[in-house]
Motif scaffolding. Structure first.
Motif, mmCIF file in Angstrom:
data_model
loop_
_atom_site.group_PDB
_atom_site.id
_atom_site.type_symbol
_atom_site.label_atom_id
_atom_site.label_comp_id
_atom_site.label_asym_id
_atom_site.label_seq_id
_atom_site.Cartn_x
_atom_site.Cartn_y
_atom_site.Cartn_z
ATOM 1 N N ARG A 143 59.317 58.008 60.465
ATOM 2 C CA ARG A 143 57.997 57.698 59.900
ATOM 3 C C ARG A 143 57.725 56.199 59.907
ATOM 4 O O ARG A 143 56.606 55.765 60.188
ATOM 5 N N CYS A 161 51.578 52.898 65.138
ATOM 6 C CA CYS A 161 50.158 53.119 64.860
ATOM 7 C C CYS A 161 49.475 51.807 64.508
ATOM 8 O O CYS A 161 48.387 51.509 65.002
ATOM 9 N N ALA A 170 50.413 65.355 63.357
ATOM 10 C CA ALA A 170 49.276 64.993 64.205
ATOM 11 C C ALA A 170 49.597 65.213 65.681
ATOM 12 O O ALA A 170 48.715 65.538 66.474
ATOM 13 N N TYR A 177 47.094 56.018 60.981
ATOM 14 C CA TYR A 177 48.343 56.650 60.551
ATOM 15 C C TYR A 177 48.021 57.643 59.452
ATOM 16 O O TYR A 177 47.385 57.300 58.460
ATOM 17 N N HIS A 178 48.437 58.879 59.609
ATOM 18 C CA HIS A 178 48.182 59.930 58.627
ATOM 19 C C HIS A 178 49.406 60.046 57.726
ATOM 20 O O HIS A 178 50.382 60.704 58.089
ATOM 21 N N SER A 179 49.348 59.411 56.583
ATOM 22 C CA SER A 179 50.525 59.328 55.717
ATOM 23 C C SER A 179 50.972 60.672 55.152
ATOM 24 O O SER A 179 52.154 60.862 54.876
ATOM 25 N N LYS A 180 50.053 61.615 54.993
ATOM 26 C CA LYS A 180 50.431 62.901 54.410
ATOM 27 C C LYS A 180 51.281 63.733 55.378
ATOM 28 O O LYS A 180 52.280 64.320 54.985
ATOM 29 N N HIS A 181 50.884 63.785 56.648
ATOM 30 C CA HIS A 181 51.609 64.561 57.660
ATOM 31 C C HIS A 181 51.642 63.785 58.975
ATOM 32 O O HIS A 181 50.994 64.194 59.940
ATOM 33 N N PRO A 182 52.371 62.684 59.045
ATOM 34 C CA PRO A 182 52.281 61.821 60.227
ATOM 35 C C PRO A 182 52.704 62.474 61.538
ATOM 36 O O PRO A 182 52.001 62.359 62.539
ATOM 37 N N ALA A 183 53.812 63.170 61.554
ATOM 38 C CA ALA A 183 54.287 63.761 62.805
ATOM 39 C C ALA A 183 53.482 64.999 63.192
ATOM 40 O O ALA A 183 53.404 65.351 64.366
ATOM 41 N N LEU A 201 56.893 55.258 63.449
ATOM 42 C CA LEU A 201 55.563 55.772 63.792
ATOM 43 C C LEU A 201 54.472 54.934 63.116
ATOM 44 O O LEU A 201 53.472 54.592 63.743
ATOM 45 N N ARG A 202 54.688 54.566 61.865
ATOM 46 C CA ARG A 202 53.727 53.734 61.142
ATOM 47 C C ARG A 202 53.545 52.387 61.850
ATOM 48 O O ARG A 202 52.412 51.922 62.040
#
Length: 97
Positions: free
Chosen positions: A16, A23, A38, A30-36, A19-20
């Motif tokens: 994460r 992004c 996406a 970056y979708h912090s609730k469900h990043p992967a 990935l952050r």
């Protein structure tokens, strides 16, 4: 699951964080609730855009036939709407309709 260069699993927090950073560096939200998760949506959307059948997509991602989730993943966007119009217009032209 991803592995590091030595073959050991990469911990979820490290993935994460990486990935952050990616992004942030590329300007992608970056979708912090469900990043992967996406990536799953993007993959399904690209399969749909490529013309893969809904049934094949559902089998690939483990959804049942007619799944509401699959329909959400494959929602139409502006490009697909325009492509649909163009394909139909070409069909009508060829068939002289």
């Amino acid at each position: 699951m991803f592995c590091d260069r030595f073959g050991y699993p990469i911990l979820q927090d490290r993935f994460r964080d990486a990935l952050r950073r990616m992004c942030k560096n590329t300007g992608v939200p970056y979708h912090s609730k469900h990043p992967a998760h996406a990536f799953r949506h993007t993959h399904v959307k690209r399969l749909d855009e490529a013309g893969i059948s809904e049934t094949a997509i559902q089998q690939r991602i483990g959804h049942t036939k007619g799944s509401k989730i699959t329909r959400i993943y494959t929602h139409s966007d502006e490009i697909m709407r325009k492509d649909t119009i163009n394909i139909y217009a070409e069909y009508k032209r060829v068939k002289n309709i």
